[in-house]
Design a protein around this motif. Sequence first.
Motif, PDB file in Angstrom:
ATOM      1  N   SER A 298       7.132  16.946   1.778  1.00  0.00           N
ATOM      2  CA  SER A 298       8.088  17.224   2.679  1.00  0.00           C
ATOM      3  C   SER A 298       7.511  17.157   4.349  1.00  0.00           C
ATOM      4  CB  SER A 298       8.640  18.346   2.461  1.00  0.00           C
ATOM      5  OG  SER A 298       8.434  19.849   2.670  1.00  0.00           O
ATOM      6  N   HIS A 299       6.234  17.450   4.270  1.00  0.00           N
ATOM      7  CA  HIS A 299       5.377  17.878   5.367  1.00  0.00           C
ATOM      8  C   HIS A 299       4.974  16.062   5.589  1.00  0.00           C
ATOM      9  CE1 HIS A 299       2.526  17.441   8.122  1.00  0.00           C
ATOM     10  NE2 HIS A 299       0.569  17.321   7.204  1.00  0.00           N
ATOM     11  N   SER A 300       4.567  15.908   4.057  1.00  0.00           N
ATOM     12  CA  SER A 300       4.211  14.029   4.827  1.00  0.00           C
ATOM     13  C   SER A 300       5.109  13.499   4.998  1.00  0.00           C
ATOM     14  CB  SER A 300       3.746  14.121   2.849  1.00  0.00           C
ATOM     15  OG  SER A 300       2.305  14.408   2.884  1.00  0.00           O
ATOM     16  N   LEU A 301       6.204  13.487   4.256  1.00  0.00           N
ATOM     17  CA  LEU A 301       7.069  12.757   4.493  1.00  0.00           C
ATOM     18  C   LEU A 301       7.840  12.731   6.006  1.00  0.00           C
ATOM     19  CD1 LEU A 301       9.331  13.120   1.246  1.00  0.00           C
ATOM     20  CD2 LEU A 301       7.963  11.201   2.042  1.00  0.00           C
ATOM     21  N   GLU A 302       7.697  14.442   6.794  1.00  0.00           N
ATOM     22  CA  GLU A 302       8.211  14.433   8.061  1.00  0.00           C
ATOM     23  C   GLU A 302       7.275  13.644   8.930  1.00  0.00           C
ATOM     24  OE1 GLU A 302      10.534  18.067   7.590  1.00  0.00           O
ATOM     25  OE2 GLU A 302       8.292  18.659   8.770  1.00  0.00           O
ATOM     26  N   VAL A 303       5.766  13.501   8.519  1.00  0.00           N
ATOM     27  CA  VAL A 303       4.639  12.875   9.079  1.00  0.00           C
ATOM     28  C   VAL A 303       4.604  11.295   9.001  1.00  0.00           C
ATOM     29  CG1 VAL A 303       2.371  12.481   9.592  1.00  0.00           C
ATOM     30  CG2 VAL A 303       3.272  14.444   8.961  1.00  0.00           C
ATOM     31  N   GLU A 304       5.422  11.154   8.489  1.00  0.00           N
ATOM     32  CA  GLU A 304       5.905   9.601   7.583  1.00  0.00           C
ATOM     33  C   GLU A 304       6.891   8.892   8.841  1.00  0.00           C
ATOM     34  OE1 GLU A 304       7.701   8.368   3.926  1.00  0.00           O
ATOM     35  OE2 GLU A 304       8.339   6.216   5.046  1.00  0.00           O
TER      36      GLU A 304
ATOM     37  N   ASP B 243       0.551  -1.073  -0.191  1.00  0.00           N
ATOM     38  CA  ASP B 243       0.035   0.189  -0.125  1.00  0.00           C
ATOM     39  C   ASP B 243       1.094   0.586   0.345  1.00  0.00           C
ATOM     40  OD1 ASP B 243      -2.230  -1.074  -0.150  1.00  0.00           O
ATOM     41  OD2 ASP B 243      -3.265  -0.932   1.876  1.00  0.00           O
ATOM     42  N   TYR B 244       2.628   0.905   0.284  1.00  0.00           N
ATOM     43  CA  TYR B 244       3.121   2.249   0.863  1.00  0.00           C
ATOM     44  C   TYR B 244       3.930   2.037  -0.348  1.00  0.00           C
ATOM     45  CZ  TYR B 244       7.248   5.183   2.228  1.00  0.00           C
ATOM     46  OH  TYR B 244       8.455   6.064   1.512  1.00  0.00           O
ATOM     47  N   THR B 245       3.903   1.764  -0.867  1.00  0.00           N
ATOM     48  CA  THR B 245       4.775   2.053  -2.924  1.00  0.00           C
ATOM     49  C   THR B 245       3.987   2.678  -3.528  1.00  0.00           C
ATOM     50  OG1 THR B 245       4.420  -0.468  -3.034  1.00  0.00           O
ATOM     51  CG2 THR B 245       6.294   0.828  -2.268  1.00  0.00           C
ATOM     52  N   ARG B 246       1.775   1.938  -3.813  1.00  0.00           N
ATOM     53  CA  ARG B 246       0.887   2.464  -4.163  1.00  0.00           C
ATOM     54  C   ARG B 246       0.924   3.729  -4.019  1.00  0.00           C
ATOM     55  NH1 ARG B 246      -3.314  -3.088  -5.678  1.00  0.00           N
ATOM     56  NH2 ARG B 246      -1.351  -4.272  -6.244  1.00  0.00           N
ATOM     57  N   ILE B 247       0.951   4.507  -2.864  1.00  0.00           N
ATOM     58  CA  ILE B 247       0.583   5.513  -2.483  1.00  0.00           C
ATOM     59  C   ILE B 247       2.098   6.487  -3.237  1.00  0.00           C
ATOM     60  CG2 ILE B 247       0.091   7.458  -1.273  1.00  0.00           C
ATOM     61  CD1 ILE B 247      -1.576   5.083   0.541  1.00  0.00           C
ATOM     62  N   LEU B 248       2.626   6.363  -3.022  1.00  0.00           N
ATOM     63  CA  LEU B 248       4.432   6.434  -3.295  1.00  0.00           C
ATOM     64  C   LEU B 248       4.140   6.983  -4.541  1.00  0.00           C
ATOM     65  CD1 LEU B 248       6.962   7.335  -2.068  1.00  0.00           C
ATOM     66  CD2 LEU B 248       7.761   5.476  -2.714  1.00  0.00           C
TER      67      LEU B 248
ATOM     68  N   ASP C  90       5.092  -0.521   8.857  1.00  0.00           N
ATOM     69  CA  ASP C  90       4.237  -0.182   7.783  1.00  0.00           C
ATOM     70  C   ASP C  90       2.788   0.110   6.659  1.00  0.00           C
ATOM     71  OD1 ASP C  90       6.969  -1.406   6.089  1.00  0.00           O
ATOM     72  OD2 ASP C  90       5.948  -3.143   7.270  1.00  0.00           O
ATOM     73  N   LEU C  91       2.157   0.453   7.876  1.00  0.00           N
ATOM     74  CA  LEU C  91       0.475   0.428   7.560  1.00  0.00           C
ATOM     75  C   LEU C  91       1.005   2.290   7.799  1.00  0.00           C
ATOM     76  CD1 LEU C  91      -2.265   1.210   6.834  1.00  0.00           C
ATOM     77  CD2 LEU C  91      -2.860  -0.189  10.411  1.00  0.00           C
ATOM     78  N   CYS C  92       1.151   2.373   9.219  1.00  0.00           N
ATOM     79  CA  CYS C  92       1.971   3.462   9.910  1.00  0.00           C
ATOM     80  C   CYS C  92       2.360   4.462   8.337  1.00  0.00           C
ATOM     81  CB  CYS C  92       2.558   3.876  10.549  1.00  0.00           C
ATOM     82  SG  CYS C  92       1.940   3.561  12.284  1.00  0.00           S
ATOM     83  N   ALA C  93       3.492   4.278   7.731  1.00  0.00           N
ATOM     84  CA  ALA C  93       4.130   5.008   6.769  1.00  0.00           C
ATOM     85  C   ALA C  93       3.203   5.021   5.534  1.00  0.00           C
ATOM     86  CB  ALA C  93       5.222   4.207   6.537  1.00  0.00           C
ATOM     87  N   ALA C  94       2.552   4.421   5.073  1.00  0.00           N
ATOM     88  CA  ALA C  94       1.526   4.254   4.452  1.00  0.00           C
ATOM     89  C   ALA C  94       0.944   5.494   4.342  1.00  0.00           C
ATOM     90  CB  ALA C  94       0.756   3.264   3.896  1.00  0.00           C
ATOM     91  N   LEU C  95      -0.429   5.597   5.612  1.00  0.00           N
ATOM     92  CA  LEU C  95      -1.626   5.961   5.638  1.00  0.00           C
ATOM     93  C   LEU C  95      -0.898   7.703   6.198  1.00  0.00           C
ATOM     94  CD1 LEU C  95      -3.162   4.590   8.897  1.00  0.00           C
ATOM     95  CD2 LEU C  95      -4.276   4.918   6.943  1.00  0.00           C
ATOM     96  N   ALA C  96       0.815   7.575   6.541  1.00  0.00           N
ATOM     97  CA  ALA C  96       1.388   8.942   6.454  1.00  0.00           C
ATOM     98  C   ALA C  96       1.589  10.403   5.373  1.00  0.00           C
ATOM     99  CB  ALA C  96       2.921   8.586   7.287  1.00  0.00           C
ATOM    100  N   ILE C  97       2.448   8.813   3.911  1.00  0.00           N
ATOM    101  CA  ILE C  97       2.554   9.430   3.567  1.00  0.00           C
ATOM    102  C   ILE C  97       1.161   9.735   2.307  1.00  0.00           C
ATOM    103  CG2 ILE C  97       4.649   8.774   2.791  1.00  0.00           C
ATOM    104  CD1 ILE C  97       3.591   7.568   0.644  1.00  0.00           C
ATOM    105  N   GLY C  98       0.181   9.172   2.701  1.00  0.00           N
ATOM    106  CA  GLY C  98      -1.032   9.256   2.154  1.00  0.00           C
ATOM    107  C   GLY C  98      -2.265  10.498   2.827  1.00  0.00           C
TER     108      GLY C  98
ATOM    109  N   THR D  30      -6.272   0.757   5.243  1.00  0.00           N
ATOM    110  CA  THR D  30      -5.330   1.852   4.930  1.00  0.00           C
ATOM    111  C   THR D  30      -6.245   2.676   4.932  1.00  0.00           C
ATOM    112  OG1 THR D  30      -3.895   0.498   4.148  1.00  0.00           O
ATOM    113  CG2 THR D  30      -3.947   2.690   3.368  1.00  0.00           C
ATOM    114  N   ARG D  31      -7.342   2.548   3.740  1.00  0.00           N
ATOM    115  CA  ARG D  31      -8.391   3.242   3.253  1.00  0.00           C
ATOM    116  C   ARG D  31      -9.593   3.922   4.366  1.00  0.00           C
ATOM    117  NH1 ARG D  31     -12.679  -0.264   0.904  1.00  0.00           N
ATOM    118  NH2 ARG D  31     -13.629   1.972   0.615  1.00  0.00           N
ATOM    119  N   GLU D  32      -9.639   2.697   5.391  1.00  0.00           N
ATOM    120  CA  GLU D  32     -10.089   3.649   6.621  1.00  0.00           C
ATOM    121  C   GLU D  32      -9.944   4.632   7.077  1.00  0.00           C
ATOM    122  OE1 GLU D  32      -9.780   0.639  10.099  1.00  0.00           O
ATOM    123  OE2 GLU D  32     -11.813   1.398  10.657  1.00  0.00           O
ATOM    124  N   GLY D  33      -8.648   4.581   7.657  1.00  0.00           N
ATOM    125  CA  GLY D  33      -7.622   5.661   8.611  1.00  0.00           C
ATOM    126  C   GLY D  33      -7.282   6.659   7.173  1.00  0.00           C
ATOM    127  N   LEU D  34      -7.359   6.718   5.903  1.00  0.00           N
ATOM    128  CA  LEU D  34      -7.255   7.960   5.371  1.00  0.00           C
ATOM    129  C   LEU D  34      -8.427   8.752   5.175  1.00  0.00           C
ATOM    130  CD1 LEU D  34      -5.936   7.599   1.865  1.00  0.00           C
ATOM    131  CD2 LEU D  34      -4.651   8.031   3.614  1.00  0.00           C
TER     132      LEU D  34
END
Length: 420
Positions: free
Chosen positions: A70-76, A37-42, A91-99, A154-158
Amino acid sequence: MSPDSDTLALYAVSALNSRGRQHAVEPSHDRNPFQRDYTRILHSRAFRRLQGKTQVFSAADGDMFRTRMSHSLEVEQLSRSIARQLRLNEDLCAALAIGHDIGHPPFGHMGQDVINGMMKGHGGFEHNHQALRLVDELEGCYPEHLGLNLLFETREGLLKHCSPARARTLGDVAVRHLDGTSPPLEVQVVDHADAIAYLHADLEDAMVRGILSAQDVRDAPGFMAAWERTASKMRYRDLKLPENEDLSDQAHPETQRMGRATLQAVIREMMSTAMNDLIVCSRAALVEAQPASLDEVRQSPPLIGFSPEHLARHKALRKFSRERIYDHPEVSRVRQVQAQALRELFCAFVQDPSQMSGRRWVSDGTSKADVHRAVADHIAGMTDHFALAEHARLRLEAPHLLAPLAVMETPPVRRSRAMP
Ligand code: MG
């Protein structure tokens, strides 16, 4: 490959308790489902466009400020740190952060407020809902389905916020906004990491932008206490807090460098304090509640949070940022100019949808509500630069579409209380 069950806590989201994807996929040999999911968003268009979207200060102000990307990467980075400490699904946190901000239109929260105003009577507009639309429908790089086919969690978290009326139309993914259950801890982590990231970054950017002077920054709640801790460190014992020094771009380079670097060291200390408080208090809350499963997390009150003392400072810092940065006359002035351009653009595309660049408009059978939603999707996807370039193009090629703005309903923009 899945997140290692030996390292994940029982209360974390894992491949074992995930509700999976709408469309089945073959297992990956090198990535677990959450890394996928992280890479799909990335790799999505929506994420790429964040590099050209305003966080607080526009790219027109200079190229040293945070963008949505850059903000999203800092959140990640912050989310990953917290997740590791609490044995959550990093990994889920990272996907949610960049998304978490991919649904944002150009020009920060003002863009959302303008589009929401123009969509009054046509379903409204909200960036969290737009993020879900992007990953479920609008991203189109898979031939076998619309969207990115992300995991339910991931969808729920977005979908961080959602009105009850909208939640009733979205099914399971929004049910927590109706029944009052808590989201997974990973979602709670990213929500806090977002606030920690932007509150401290905005202080720094406002200082570099000249919105806050060296004296002004001292007024930020928690700053002076953080200064005392910073100055007590061996490596910083000779540091002096700037007082009336000019730290603008016109200042002597060494004065400017030392002054800014000193203030940045203190802001880092503030952020580090917030992170430590969040991790310590959340760990204590988890020990106390002892959730034995993801279901028990959903039935518990939120377990990720600050101590009461730090929460008070956190709220005070939000208030300070709203009053001294986001509502600063200079920031407000730029916002009003951009809002006018966005309103004119919206009206022009509604009058003549064929003007939407890069989109073949099929008008047969399209209802008025569909036209408005298509225009909202089109404008929400724009970078700041592209929105202004499109506005300039219409001025040259179709000025008649911009002229009759007054006869269309154009609600005034009131800045929402939402933060960056
Ligand atoms: Mg954010």
